[in-house]
Scaffold this motif. Structure first.
Motif, short mmCIF file in Angstrom:
data_model
loop_
_atom_site.label_atom_id
_atom_site.label_comp_id
_atom_site.label_asym_id
_atom_site.label_seq_id
_atom_site.Cartn_x
_atom_site.Cartn_y
_atom_site.Cartn_z
N CYS A 1 -22.60 -64.81 13.56
CA CYS A 1 -23.06 -63.90 12.17
C CYS A 1 -24.43 -63.20 12.68
O CYS A 1 -24.89 -62.29 11.79
CB CYS A 1 -23.43 -64.72 10.94
N VAL B 1 -22.37 -69.76 7.73
CA VAL B 1 -23.03 -69.15 8.73
C VAL B 1 -23.15 -69.60 9.93
O VAL B 1 -23.47 -70.73 10.29
CB VAL B 1 -24.71 -68.78 8.10
N SER B 2 -22.88 -68.78 11.05
CA SER B 2 -22.71 -69.37 12.22
C SER B 2 -23.55 -68.37 13.38
O SER B 2 -24.01 -67.32 12.69
CB SER B 2 -21.45 -69.26 12.75
N TYR C 1 -31.11 -62.47 7.50
CA TYR C 1 -30.68 -63.97 7.37
C TYR C 1 -31.93 -64.80 7.50
O TYR C 1 -32.30 -65.36 6.81
CB TYR C 1 -29.93 -64.58 8.52
N ASP D 1 -17.38 -56.65 10.47
CA ASP D 1 -18.61 -57.28 10.65
C ASP D 1 -18.79 -58.50 10.06
O ASP D 1 -19.25 -58.56 8.84
CB ASP D 1 -19.82 -56.30 10.23
N LEU D 2 -18.57 -59.49 10.81
CA LEU D 2 -18.68 -60.96 10.26
C LEU D 2 -19.96 -61.16 9.76
O LEU D 2 -20.10 -61.76 8.68
CB LEU D 2 -18.33 -61.94 11.65
N GLY D 3 -21.24 -60.75 10.35
CA GLY D 3 -22.58 -61.21 9.91
C GLY D 3 -22.90 -60.52 8.65
O GLY D 3 -23.27 -61.05 7.58
N ARG D 4 -22.46 -59.49 8.48
CA ARG D 4 -22.59 -58.31 7.34
C ARG D 4 -21.85 -59.05 6.20
O ARG D 4 -22.50 -59.19 5.08
CB ARG D 4 -22.04 -57.16 7.47
N ASP D 5 -20.59 -59.31 6.40
CA ASP D 5 -19.82 -59.82 5.33
C ASP D 5 -20.14 -61.27 4.83
O ASP D 5 -20.05 -61.43 3.63
CB ASP D 5 -18.23 -59.84 5.82
N THR D 6 -20.54 -62.11 5.75
CA THR D 6 -20.98 -63.42 5.55
C THR D 6 -22.33 -63.22 4.71
O THR D 6 -22.48 -64.14 3.75
CB THR D 6 -21.15 -64.15 6.80
N LEU D 7 -23.03 -62.63 5.17
CA LEU D 7 -24.55 -62.38 4.38
C LEU D 7 -24.39 -61.93 2.83
O LEU D 7 -25.03 -62.59 1.85
CB LEU D 7 -25.43 -61.12 5.07
N LEU E 1 -29.11 -58.02 11.32
CA LEU E 1 -28.75 -59.21 10.93
C LEU E 1 -29.89 -60.40 10.87
O LEU E 1 -29.93 -61.40 10.29
CB LEU E 1 -27.63 -59.58 11.11
#
Length: 428
Positions: free
Chosen positions: A59, A55-56, A285, A70-76, A281
């Motif tokens: 995200c 998580v960055s 998070y 969507d980096l944040g969605r996929d990482t979540l 997001l």
């Protein structure tokens, strides 16, 4: 100590009620310490999942429109899969509530001619129309999915003989509701859920087992997905949202089951690739980060409520000493007046809309009038201090939430003060 009492008096709590609460609280210190240990374990589990998923700061940025890449969605979703120890997860603001998440999981993994089995009795009221127990447009029944249930034994045990008889060649999905809903049955522990899953899988190894995990996340150190469930499903405005998520739901489980749900949520061929995160997001998070300690506060509030009302002679489920597997506390008053007075007390303790008086109403999805008290920062959030119940026998109220224990404590004392003022209970 008396300065604290004076502060409670400013909020309408008499010294008699406050002292009754303090006496009760003093007996719970050791138990609350064990809850803090569970919260610490789960906090570390969430941090580990976030670190493993890398998580960055990027995200926390959202997307609009289609939401591609969507980096944040996929990482979540990787974080949720890590927390629940599953192959995949679907975590979206487009899932509007817990009932929607459950309907999505069911409708995406069942086909015409399949049968849905509940081996733990009647599901929560709002699922009745999803299944078609109560006729409703777009129900599973309309699409040719049949339903069968096996009630729990009178003492709360699983009816294994009945389940064995109910499982047949059409049984495609078994739905296990962890929490009690508007019933006074015991909530199911992860261990008991695991035993039931093992039994069902022995009867039919390819059956899909879905667990309605609402109100149960982070109460124990394990989740039902670690006990063999193919899917666990819940709402983000309950435990896992930590009081910050403004909307949303999750489905975590086997990759195929999650992909089916994604295709139903968006479109075949698009699945998880679309669905903009729309600026939520950071709340998703941070809410998950806070969820273990917020859940612990709610759990302490439920235990405090059980012990308060048990001392006064009311039937409570769970009772004041038994183990806990969700954050809900049921108190049976035996009269509409008791349920209404309790909910009015909870509302009066709220930071938002404390001046509002809740009233029973014909709420969508229920077959009787329901009263709901929730002066919340997120509308309808039941990880925040709230209480509700149907105005129907046995006239039980269901209390849950409290982002902090001091707030949960105030809510319970306010409900007690309200009942005492009306002569519904007598402090002794």
């Amino acid at each position: 100590m008396m300065e604290l009492c004076e502060q409670y008096k400013k909020l309408g709590i008499s010294e008699e009620v406050w002292l009754f609460g303090e006496e009760t609280l003093n007996s719970l210190k050791a138990r609350f310490a064990r809850i803090d240990e569970t919260a610490e374990y789960n906090q570390l589990k969430v941090i580990h999942a976030m670190q493993t998923a890398h998580v960055s700061e990027a995200c926390l940025l959202g997307t609009t429109g289609y939401g591609y890449n969507d980096l944040g969605r996929d990482t979540l979703e990787k974080v949720y899969a890590g927390v629940f120890r599953t192959e995949d997860a679907l975590v979206r603001p487009q899932i509007t509530c817990g009932t929607h998440a459950l309907a999505l999981a069911l409708m995406s993994n069942l086909r015409p001619g399949d049968e849905l089995l509940s081996p733990v009795g009647k599901p929560y009221d709002t699922l009745e129309e999803v299944i078609g127990i109560r006729p409703s447009r777009g129900s599973l029944s309309e699409y040719g999915v049949t339903y069968r249930q096996v009630d729990l034994c009178p003492d709360g045990r699983f009816d294994y003989d009945g389940i064995r008889s109910a499982v047949n060649e059409k049984t495609k999905l078994v739905a296990i509701q962890r929490s009690k809903g508007y019933q006074t049955r015991p909530t199911l522990s992860v261990a008991r859920i695991g035993e039931l899953i093992s039994f069902v899988k022995q009867l039919k190894p390819d059956v899909i087992v879905m667990v309605d995990n609402c109100y149960g996340e982070f109460v124990e150190t394990m989740e039902p997905s670690e006990a063999g469930a193919d899917m666990v499903v819940g709402s983000l405005i309950k435990n896992p949202g930590g009081g910050l998520a403004p909307i949303g739901g999750y489905i975590a489980g086997k990759k195929e089951c999650v992909e089916n749900a994604a295709c139903r949520l968006t479109s075949p061929g698009l699945a998880k690739e679309v669905g903009a995160s729309l600026g939520v997001l950071p709340a998703f998070y941070q809410g998950l980060f806070l969820a273990p300690t917020v859940t612990a506060s709610a759990l302490k509030g439920a235990i405090f409520a059980a012990n308060i009302y048990e001392r006064l002679g009311f039937a409570v489920v769970p009772d004041g000493s038994e183990s806990r597997h969700d954050i809900i506390q049921a108190v049976t008053f035996g009269s509409p007046e008791g349920v209404i007075a309790f909910c009015e007390g909870i509302q009066a303790a709220a930071p938002v809309d404390s001046f509002v008086t809740p009233e029973p109403w014909d709420m969508p999805g229920y077959d009787s009038k329901v009263i709901m008290a929730a002066g919340a920062f997120v509308s309808g959030s039941s990880i925040e201090l709230s209480a509700d119940g149907p105005i129907a026998p046995p006239y039980a109220v269901y209390f849950q939430g409290g982002l902090t224990f001091p707030h949960a404590k105030l809510g319970i004392l306010k409900s007690l003060q309200n009942l005492a003022d009306r002569g519904i209970c007598h402090i002794c």
